[in-house]
Design a protein around this motif. Structure first.
Motif, PDB file in Angstrom:
ATOM      1  N   THR A 572       0.855  -1.190   0.000  1.00 28.81           N
ATOM      2  CA  THR A 572       0.000   0.000   0.000  1.00 28.81           C
ATOM      3  C   THR A 572       0.892   1.240   0.000  1.00 28.81           C
ATOM      4  N   PRO A 573       1.138   1.840  -1.171  1.00 27.93           N
ATOM      5  CA  PRO A 573       1.953   3.070  -1.216  1.00 27.93           C
ATOM      6  C   PRO A 573       1.270   4.188  -0.433  1.00 27.93           C
ATOM      7  N   GLN A 574       2.066   5.029   0.165  1.00 28.56           N
ATOM      8  CA  GLN A 574       1.537   6.139   0.954  1.00 28.56           C
ATOM      9  C   GLN A 574       1.364   7.414   0.138  1.00 28.56           C
ATOM     10  N   PHE A 575       1.934   7.431  -1.069  1.00 28.57           N
ATOM     11  CA  PHE A 575       1.878   8.629  -1.895  1.00 28.57           C
ATOM     12  C   PHE A 575       1.500   8.238  -3.323  1.00 28.57           C
ATOM     13  N   SER A 576       0.814   9.143  -3.992  1.00 28.80           N
ATOM     14  CA  SER A 576       0.476   8.958  -5.402  1.00 28.80           C
ATOM     15  C   SER A 576       1.524   9.670  -6.249  1.00 28.80           C
ATOM     16  N   ALA A 577       1.932   9.044  -7.349  1.00 25.09           N
ATOM     17  CA  ALA A 577       2.973   9.634  -8.189  1.00 25.09           C
ATOM     18  C   ALA A 577       2.884   9.051  -9.585  1.00 25.09           C
ATOM     19  N   ASP A 578       3.573   9.695 -10.521  1.00 27.15           N
ATOM     20  CA  ASP A 578       3.723   9.179 -11.876  1.00 27.15           C
ATOM     21  C   ASP A 578       5.096   8.539 -11.993  1.00 27.15           C
ATOM     22  N   GLY A 579       5.130   7.280 -12.404  1.00 28.60           N
ATOM     23  CA  GLY A 579       6.417   6.621 -12.570  1.00 28.60           C
ATOM     24  C   GLY A 579       6.346   5.159 -12.182  1.00 28.60           C
ATOM     25  N   ILE A 580       7.488   4.636 -11.818  1.00 29.81           N
ATOM     26  CA  ILE A 580       7.588   3.228 -11.470  1.00 29.81           C
ATOM     27  C   ILE A 580       8.189   3.098 -10.075  1.00 29.81           C
ATOM     28  N   ALA A 581       7.533   2.330  -9.216  1.00 29.82           N
ATOM     29  CA  ALA A 581       8.079   2.025  -7.897  1.00 29.82           C
ATOM     30  C   ALA A 581       8.824   0.709  -7.991  1.00 29.82           C
ATOM     31  N   THR A 582      10.045   0.687  -7.495  1.00 35.84           N
ATOM     32  CA  THR A 582      10.857  -0.525  -7.580  1.00 35.84           C
ATOM     33  C   THR A 582      11.469  -0.836  -6.219  1.00 35.84           C
ATOM     34  N   GLY A 583      11.948  -2.045  -6.074  1.00 38.47           N
ATOM     35  CA  GLY A 583      12.594  -2.444  -4.834  1.00 38.47           C
ATOM     36  C   GLY A 583      12.843  -3.934  -4.807  1.00 38.47           C
ATOM     37  N   THR A 584      13.106  -4.442  -3.650  1.00 39.22           N
ATOM     38  CA  THR A 584      13.360  -5.874  -3.482  1.00 39.22           C
ATOM     39  C   THR A 584      12.557  -6.413  -2.307  1.00 39.22           C
ATOM     40  N   ILE A 585      12.211  -7.670  -2.424  1.00 41.08           N
ATOM     41  CA  ILE A 585      11.540  -8.395  -1.335  1.00 41.08           C
ATOM     42  C   ILE A 585      12.457  -9.543  -0.949  1.00 41.08           C
ATOM     43  N   THR A 586      12.786  -9.629   0.304  1.00 39.77           N
ATOM     44  CA  THR A 586      13.747 -10.634   0.778  1.00 39.77           C
ATOM     45  C   THR A 586      13.015 -11.763   1.496  1.00 39.77           C
ATOM     46  N   LEU A 587      13.309 -12.978   1.061  1.00 39.69           N
ATOM     47  CA  LEU A 587      12.741 -14.185   1.672  1.00 39.69           C
ATOM     48  C   LEU A 587      13.836 -14.959   2.386  1.00 39.69           C
ATOM     49  N   PRO A 602      13.319  -9.001  -7.148  1.00 38.35           N
ATOM     50  CA  PRO A 602      12.991  -7.621  -7.551  1.00 38.35           C
ATOM     51  C   PRO A 602      11.476  -7.441  -7.644  1.00 38.35           C
ATOM     52  N   ALA A 603      10.996  -6.269  -7.225  1.00 37.02           N
ATOM     53  CA  ALA A 603       9.556  -5.975  -7.246  1.00 37.02           C
ATOM     54  C   ALA A 603       9.328  -4.638  -7.913  1.00 37.02           C
ATOM     55  N   SER A 604       8.137  -4.478  -8.497  1.00 39.34           N
ATOM     56  CA  SER A 604       7.821  -3.222  -9.175  1.00 39.34           C
ATOM     57  C   SER A 604       6.325  -2.964  -9.161  1.00 39.34           C
ATOM     58  N   LEU A 605       5.973  -1.679  -9.283  1.00 37.71           N
ATOM     59  CA  LEU A 605       4.575  -1.249  -9.392  1.00 37.71           C
ATOM     60  C   LEU A 605       4.532  -0.002 -10.273  1.00 37.71           C
ATOM     61  N   SER A 606       3.743  -0.061 -11.311  1.00 38.39           N
ATOM     62  CA  SER A 606       3.563   1.107 -12.174  1.00 38.39           C
ATOM     63  C   SER A 606       2.527   2.031 -11.535  1.00 38.39           C
ATOM     64  N   MET A 607       2.910   3.306 -11.321  1.00 41.38           N
ATOM     65  CA  MET A 607       2.060   4.238 -10.592  1.00 41.38           C
ATOM     66  C   MET A 607       1.648   5.416 -11.478  1.00 41.38           C
ATOM     67  N   ALA A 608       0.445   5.907 -11.239  1.00 39.77           N
ATOM     68  CA  ALA A 608      -0.051   7.103 -11.930  1.00 39.77           C
ATOM     69  C   ALA A 608      -0.901   7.898 -10.954  1.00 39.77           C
ATOM     70  N   ARG A 609      -0.793   9.212 -11.035  1.00 35.53           N
ATOM     71  CA  ARG A 609      -1.603  10.064 -10.165  1.00 35.53           C
ATOM     72  C   ARG A 609      -3.081   9.934 -10.535  1.00 35.53           C
ATOM     73  N   GLN A 610      -3.931   9.918  -9.525  1.00 34.41           N
ATOM     74  CA  GLN A 610      -5.363   9.825  -9.759  1.00 34.41           C
ATOM     75  C   GLN A 610      -5.949  11.218  -9.951  1.00 34.41           C
TER      76      GLN A 610
END
Length: 898
Positions: A572-587, A602-610
């Motif tokens: 659940t992102p806390q902010f709205s933005a235009d772009g791509i959110a990236t990062g890593t998930i460690t198991l 590696p993890a990603s989410l494509s984001m766009a302002r509402q």
């Protein structure tokens, strides 16, 4: 010869075109920093793809009027379409059927699609070129250069179309032309941050596999600083000389763009064409102006070495072009030429003064071949070489805890091994996860390197990349680079559980909300295992990483021998933005033997302002009201400017006492109605301009009405001391008061009669003739104006109206102050009335003897009683103008309210 054609399928992108008068330049002079990598990536994608999408995005800012006044950018765009058409046609002939689609859009403060996705054929390409020629020259009025609009608009188009095609391996390219720096007024810095922040717009383009080719015209009139040029380069390539944009260095999993600048519009076609040749994997060859040192008598020599799959020769000339083969056969180049010459496929394209020759070998030249291009007149010749080689990944996986041999194979266009011994020098470099490895090239064309992967902290996969170059023999032609990239999946020892997929894709999110993704878990055949979520690090565009945002429905999943399970992740992102959110998930993984290992996905989410719908409707309402207000203000503003009277020190005024009968006017002293001595200059100097202006020496005041109104302003003359004021104006606007009469606005040029008294019977009246003329009107003109009001007014009706009571609430008359005014033969309006009845010459009262006037000695003074003949003793006259009773009543909204 199908395999021979496939050597040039990728080479046809954006044919080389050179404008007359363009400065001599070579494509080899294009920047060789990140451009090699970017072009090589696109060429590699095209060589193995079934679909190619190219979004052509063109700047339409106002600065183009200065930087490209002759619209030479249009020639560059049409050349691009021309070559894309060749690419599609060569693909069709080769039997490969590469689907080439293009779209055309413009940007400034917004993004507008001129032509949506179109599969290129001969007819659709002609339509695209025609659209560019018709539309682009007139599109140079944008008041901003917003890179965000260009990038996001193209990205949306490309992703939507790629989704419709259902091909995850579609090649996506943006051919982006601009002539200026990023400029969005006060929001310029905000725009730069949104583009270049980590996870911003630039990162989202690269992560989506979109290659951005930025073609920049920075002519002197563009007024673009070195820092601003560097910024555009960084947007395309990730870094410039002094700045960066987005995540740098660019991840091996992401695409790299290209930045190509030009300093004058004449270089644009060469710039577009050079970009196309490099995108297709070409290498710049020799060039010359013919006739010249290496082009004696217009004959340009071309030596094709062994191992080369094709060549392109572009000739600009007013004359004819002939190709001479190694055996001496001569072929005249015409449009649409397709022939086999000395075992080589020859294709010709002719567009005006530009001739393009393509040579294709099957699968490559087996021996050195000498060709000659001959032009019958002065010409410019450019060449490009095409290797036609590909690098094919052999290694698919990396085993953790052991050494792996990573291998790629160099093959020709037919897919067969390409021997390294054909070339004088072959160089190769393999990188894994950004680490450059010691690389070996074998004689059979195999390229390999050793890599050892530890077992403690493991990625789910690593990017692999190989880059290969060669030198031909004997000419020493630089070939390549050939680039191939692939994902090397990391496999764990068999005692550990298996996790799929190896990347976490949370999809897309507009505005705020929660997105989920599932991990499929499979236990080991050697015993029970366990998988736990141990942490995450996700970065939204413009924000810092947050290790607390990703959660799992079960923090740990225990798996029996060969058991299966699922871990559901949510973010659940806390902010709205235009772009791509990236990062890593460690198991955290626990093996059947109790060993532990950490696996990073590696993890990603494509984001766009509402879009805020409430604010959107508020904005729509505000814009609607503004749309109503602006024309209203303009109308009122124009009324304020137009609703004025003007007089200068040269304005002259005549004030003549007259007597009024049903037959007209006569001067009370019996002299001509208006003499030169009657005209007096006004008593001020300079110019007076006002909405309220008194006429010197008279009781008349001029006033402008209906200023704050949606209707046109109205000029009204008033004489409060008169029983009635009669105007010589031809205007039909009327007033309610008898002492008011219409008058024209602007420079005062008017005639009035102020009726001051009447006799008891109403047959005669006394008044004052008032003539006001500007300095440009002579005596004759002033006399004509006096004649006009005297002869064209229905004085019988005027005298009758003196007996009528004034009714302020009554419906106003549509006659012009109850007058009938027609221009005289000398009327300034230019209308000829000399043949109208009632005008046969000057009436007697202008020559001193009026048949309607009594002797001068009998004319009473102002205010005296005048005997009136009874109306019954006179035949009624028929007025020539419209009367109140002859017209339909006016509706209320047309009546004057002043």
């Amino acid at each position: 010869m199908n395999r021979a054609w496939s050597a040039l399928v990728a080479t046809a992108l954006l044919a080389l075109a050179i404008t007359g008068g363009a400065r001599e330049a070579s494509a080899a002079a294009l920047p060789q920093t990140h451009s090699d990598k970017g072009f090589a990536e696109v060429a590699g994608c095209i060589s193995s793809a079934d679909n190619l999408l190219i979004s052509i995005v063109v700047d339409e800012s106002q600065s183009l009027r200065t930087t490209d006044p002759h619209n030479l950018r249009v020639q560059g765009i049409t050349s691009a379409v021309d070559s894309l058409e060749q690419l599609a046609e060569l693909s069709r002939i080769s039997g490969r059927d590469l689907r080439v689609e293009t779209s055309l859009a413009t940007f400034a403060r917004g993004y507008e699609v001129l032509k949506d996705w179109t599969r290129l054929t001969s007819s659709t390409a002609a339509s695209m070129r025609e659209l560019a020629v018709q539309e682009l020259p007139g599109r140079a009025d944008g008041n901003a250069t917003d890179y965000r609009q260009a990038l996001l608009g193209a990205k949306r188009q490309l992703e939507v179309r790629a989704g419709q095609l259902g091909d995850s391996h579609t090649c996506k390219v943006v051919l982006w032309f601009t002539d200026g720096a990023l400029d969005v007024d006060s929001a310029t810095q905000t725009a730069a941050t949104e583009i270049c922040q980590t996870g911003g717009i630039a990162d989202s383009m690269r992560h989506a596999g979109i290659s951005v080719i930025a073609l920049a015209l920075f002519a002197p009139g563009a007024d673009v600083s070195p820092a601003q040029r560097d910024q555009l380069r960084a947007v395309a390539e990730g870094s410039g000389a002094s700045t960066t944009c987005g995540t740098t260095p660019i991840s091996a999993d992401d695409t790299t763009g290209v930045y190509l600048p030009a300093d004058d519009p004449a270089a644009l076609q060469l710039l577009f064409a050079g970009a196309g040749a490099f995108v297709a994997g070409g290498t710049a060859g020799p060039s010359a102006t013919c006739p010249g040192q290496i082009c004696a008598h217009g004959a340009f020599p071309i030596q094709v070495d062994r191992g080369i799959a094709g060549a392109r020769i572009v000739v600009q000339t007013q004359g004819n072009v002939v190709l001479r083969s190694p055996s001496g056969r001569e072929v005249r180049l015409v449009d649409g030429l397709s022939a086999s010459v000395d075992g080589t496929q020859v294709l010709g394209l002719k567009r005006g003064t530009l001739t393009t020759i393509n040579l294709a070998y099957d699968p490559y030249a087996q021996s050195v071949a000498d060709w000659t291009v001959i032009s019958s007149g002065p010409s410019r010749v450019e060449t490009y070489w095409f290797w036609g080689a590909k690098a094919v990944p052999v290694t698919k996986d990396l085993r953790a805890g052991s050494q792996s041999r990573i291998t790629y194979r160099l093959v020709d266009q037919a897919g067969n091994a390409l021997p390294a011994e054909l070339f004088s020098d072959v160089q190769a470099s393999i990188t894994v996860g950004g680490e450059k490895l010691a690389t070996r090239v074998d004689p059979d064309g195999s390229v390999s390197a050793a890599y050892r992967l530890p077992t403690d902290d493991l990625p789910s996969s690593l990017p692999g990349r190989v880059e290969i170059t060669a030198m031909s023999s004997p000419s020493g032609i630089r070939l390549g680079p050939v680039v191939a990239s692939n994902k090397l999946r990391v496999t764990l020892p068999p005692e550990f559980p298996t996790v799929t997929p190896d990347t976490v894709d949370f999809g897309s999110l507009e505005g705020l909300g929660t997105r989920t993704a599932n991990l499929d878990l499979v236990g080991s055949a050697l015993g029970a295992t366990k998988v736990c979520l141990s942490g995450s690090s996700m970065t939204a565009p413009g924000q810092q990483s947050d290790s607390e945002q990703v959660h799992a429905d079960k923090n740990c999943v225990e798996l029996p021998r060969n058991g299966r399970g699922t871990m559901r992740l949510s973010w659940t992102p806390q902010f709205s933005a235009d772009g791509i959110a990236t990062g890593t998930i460690t198991l955290a993984l626990e093996s059947a033997e109790g060993k532990h290992a950490n696996l990073s996905l590696p993890a990603s989410l494509s984001m766009a302002r509402q879009v805020d719908k409430a604010k959107r409707w508020e904005l729509i309402a505000a814009l609607f009201l503004l749309a109503l207000l602006i024309p209203t203000l303009l109308l009122v503003g124009s009324n304020l400017l137009l609703g004025r009277f003007s007089m200068t020190s040269g304005t002259r005024v005549a004030r003549v006492p007259v007597q009024i009968t049903t037959g007209g006017l006569s001067r009370q002293d019996g002299r001509p109605l208006l003499e030169s001595s009657d005209l007096k200059n006004v008593g001020f100097s300079g110019r007076r301009r006002s909405a309220r202006l008194p006429v010197d020496g008279t009781g008349v005041t001029l006033r402008a009405r209906r200023i704050i109104s949606l209707r046109a302003p109205l000029g009204v003359a008033s004489d409060p001391g008169a029983l009635k004021l009669v105007s010589g104006s031809g205007r039909r606007e009327v007033t309610r008061k008898k002492s008011d009469a219409p008058v024209g606005l602007g420079e005062v040029d008017a005639t009035f009669v102020s009726v001051m008294s009447k006799d008891a019977d109403g047959g005669l009246a006394a008044g004052t003739l008032i003539v006001v003329v500007p300095a440009s009107v002579d005596l004759a003109g002033a006399q004509a104006r006096a004649l006009q009001i005297a002869s064209r007014t229905d004085w019988r009706r005027i005298l009758d109206e003196l007996d009528e009571p004034e009714a302020p609430a009554a419906r106003p008359s549509r006659a012009a102050a109850s007058t009938r005014v027609s221009p005289s033969p000398t009327d300034p309006s230019g209308t000829d009335h000399s043949n109208e009845p009632g005008i046969t010459g000057l009436p007697g009262f202008l020559s001193g003897a009026s048949k309607h006037s009594p002797p001068a000695s009998d004319v009473p003074s102002r205010g005296s009683a005048i005997s009136r003949r009874r109306k019954a003793d006179q035949p009624p006259s028929q007025p020539t103008g419209s009367t109140e009773s002859s017209l339909p009543p006016l509706p209320d909204f047309l009546r004057d309210k002043d």
